[in-house]
Enzyme design. Structure first.
Site, short mmCIF file in Angstrom:
data_model
loop_
_atom_site.label_atom_id
_atom_site.label_comp_id
_atom_site.label_asym_id
_atom_site.label_seq_id
_atom_site.Cartn_x
_atom_site.Cartn_y
_atom_site.Cartn_z
N SER A 92 4.54 9.29 8.81
CA SER A 92 4.89 8.98 8.00
C SER A 92 3.17 8.37 7.13
O SER A 92 2.46 8.56 7.59
CB SER A 92 5.21 7.15 8.32
OG SER A 92 4.19 6.42 9.83
N GLY A 94 1.92 9.67 4.82
CA GLY A 94 0.44 10.69 4.18
C GLY A 94 -0.38 11.54 5.35
O GLY A 94 -0.40 12.43 4.88
N GLU A 119 12.79 5.29 -1.60
CA GLU A 119 11.95 6.05 -2.54
C GLU A 119 12.32 6.97 -3.32
O GLU A 119 13.06 8.42 -2.74
CB GLU A 119 10.69 6.64 -1.79
CG GLU A 119 10.10 5.31 -0.53
CD GLU A 119 8.85 6.32 0.28
OE1 GLU A 119 7.99 6.97 -0.38
OE2 GLU A 119 8.45 5.82 1.55
N ASP A 179 6.24 -1.26 2.00
CA ASP A 179 4.78 -1.71 1.38
C ASP A 179 4.97 -2.59 0.47
O ASP A 179 4.28 -2.87 -0.28
CB ASP A 179 3.97 -0.92 1.63
CG ASP A 179 3.72 -0.23 3.29
OD1 ASP A 179 3.65 -0.78 4.12
OD2 ASP A 179 2.86 0.66 3.48
N THR A 180 5.49 -1.17 -0.47
CA THR A 180 5.62 -1.69 -2.13
C THR A 180 6.17 -2.89 -2.49
O THR A 180 6.37 -3.57 -2.98
CB THR A 180 6.43 -1.03 -2.90
OG1 THR A 180 7.53 -0.53 -2.65
CG2 THR A 180 5.01 0.40 -2.56
N ARG A 200 -6.00 -0.73 5.42
CA ARG A 200 -5.47 -1.90 4.41
C ARG A 200 -5.73 -3.51 5.26
O ARG A 200 -4.33 -3.76 6.20
CB ARG A 200 -3.81 -1.58 3.86
CG ARG A 200 -3.45 -2.01 2.47
CD ARG A 200 -1.83 -2.20 2.31
NE ARG A 200 -1.01 -1.70 3.25
CZ ARG A 200 -0.52 -0.05 3.65
NH1 ARG A 200 -0.54 0.43 3.08
NH2 ARG A 200 0.50 -0.16 4.62
#
Length: 425
Positions: free
Chosen positions: A163, A165, A283, A303-304, A386
């Site tokens: 996950s 990336g 997505e 996250d978005t 993050r």
């Protein structure tokens, strides 16, 4: 199927007990919303001081991919509901929990499907008929070479189990495939188990943009939120905004595809007598010709979706808490709360360095009108991580995105030298 939870005061003995598996920044917001509704929450993660662990009633540290440790934790807590918020979990223990009468959110079956790109792609494209990029699966380097030849160059190679990336790369020619195979093996989940990871090789799509459609399955059925635009770097979220200024036909199609995949997943849950309740982050790729392709789905807040703290009547975290507790969620709950013509935006605060992160200038940053900060309180950074998010609203997408950037410019971030005993996930 659980459909009636007892919620109450902190002194109650019969109220719903929730076990969070994963205690990051998204889990922290979910815990707060669950506690507001009277649930008791234990937050678990692989390291001490995780964001959700800082606010939950109790916290535990363990390797959640270890079946024995996870089984012992479930036996100790005796939860009514388990909410997986990460993918590195021993899913067989979730199946056992369901057999013991525990509700897994959205379901143990969905969790297992969504953490496996092969199972998810087969369900989405081959069973449900959703449009996707051309793809092949490969269990060896030789199969990767054949798969890349079939879909063409450039192509994207991803481990089946990963996950954010991790392990993902782009091969622009046959000479790149060996490095892509090595990257997939190194970056996948459980990379030290000695087994070869299967990969998916996908054709490189002519993308115009990417969307997330938050979709909620509750006791009242399935509803969607307004689509969220996003910008990523190396497969990881950096910015998002809502609403998205796209043609209404494109947005209508995006919502149709989101409902289609979530309905399909919920059907699987129902086949195993599980409710399938919760928020899903669907997505989608928007191509240059305006057509849409399904990419992936996360069976949890996305996250978005941090942007929904500013944009919606109920954030994705409040929606998730209500859904998993059996509270009906309607389209009125998912509506935008910002005025017409306004856009909400979020921007990840990514910090690089080695040590404890200290923020100053917060008062200057928050002097920006119609803006918010969420500083996650993660104990340390080693590399890049993050550590917070900036949130703003403004008239139009460009203005809202610029506002979050200017908010970050007012923050001062220091990374103190790492303590030798500091350990993070």
């Amino acid at each position: 199927m659980v459909n009636n939870h007892a919620l109450g005061s902190p002194l109650g003995t019969q109220r719903t007990k929730v076990l969070m598996l994963g205690s990051g920044e998204l889990g922290k917001e979910i815990v707060i919303e669950l506690m507001r509704l009277g649930a008791w929450v234990c937050a678990a993660d692989s390291y001490e001081g995780a964001p959700a662990a800082q606010v939950a009633h109790e916290a535990r540290v363990l390797d959640m991919a270890n079946p024995d440790q996870l089984d012992a934790l479930i036996d100790e807590i005796q939860p009514d509901i388990i909410i997986p918020e990460v993918e590195a979990i021993a899913t067989q223990e979730l199946h056992k929990a369901v057999d013991a009468g525990i509700q897994v959110t959205p379901s143990s079956q969905i969790a297992a499907i969504c953490m496996d790109r092969e199972r998810l792609r087969v369900l989405a494209h081959e069973t449900l008929g959703l449009p996707t990029t051309p793809y092949r699966f490969a269990g060896s380097y030789q199969e990767l070479v054949a798969g890349a030849k079939a879909v063409g160059f450039p192509c994207v190679i991803k481990p089946i189990m990963s996950s954010s990336g991790h392990g993902q790369s782009v091969a622009r020619a046959a000479d790149d495939l060996e490095a892509s195979w090595a990257e997939a093996q190194h970056g996948r989940r459980a990379a030290d188990d000695g087994e070869v990871s299967r990969v998916i090789v996908e054709a490189f799509a002519p993308l115009e943009s990417e969307l997330t459609v938050l979709t909620v399955s509750s006791s009242a059925g399935v509803v969607t939120c307004q689509a969220i635009g996003q910008r990523q770097e190396d497969g990881d979220y950096r910015e998002s905004w809502q609403p998205v200024g796209l043609d209404q036909k494109v947005l209508d199609r995006a919502h149709e595809l989101a409902v289609q995949i979530v309905d399909g997943l919920v059907d699987v849950a129902h086949q195993h007598q599980e409710p399938g309740w919760g928020v899903f982050g669907v997505e989608l790729f928007v191509l240059k010709d305006g057509s849409l392709l399904f990419n992936e789905v996360s069976p949890r807040p996305h996250d978005t979706g941090m942007v929904t703290i500013m944009s919606q009547r109920l954030s994705e975290f409040a929606l998730h808490a209500r859904a998993v507790l059996g509270i009906p969620v309607s389209s009125n709950d998912t509506r935008l709360s910002i005025p017409q013509g306004m856009t909400a935006a979020s921007r990840a605060i990514v910090v690089e360095g080695d040590g404890e992160v200290v923020f100053t200038g917060v008062e200057q940053a928050l002097s920006t009108s119609d803006s918010e900060l969420r500083l996650f309180g993660k104990p340390a950074v080693h590399g890049h991580r993050r550590m917070g998010v900036a949130l703003s609203t403004a008239a139009g997408t460009d203005a809202a995105r610029e506002k979050t950037r200017s908010l970050l410019d007012k923050l001062h971030i220091d990374v103190l030298p790492a303590d030798q005993n500091t350990s993070i996930a």
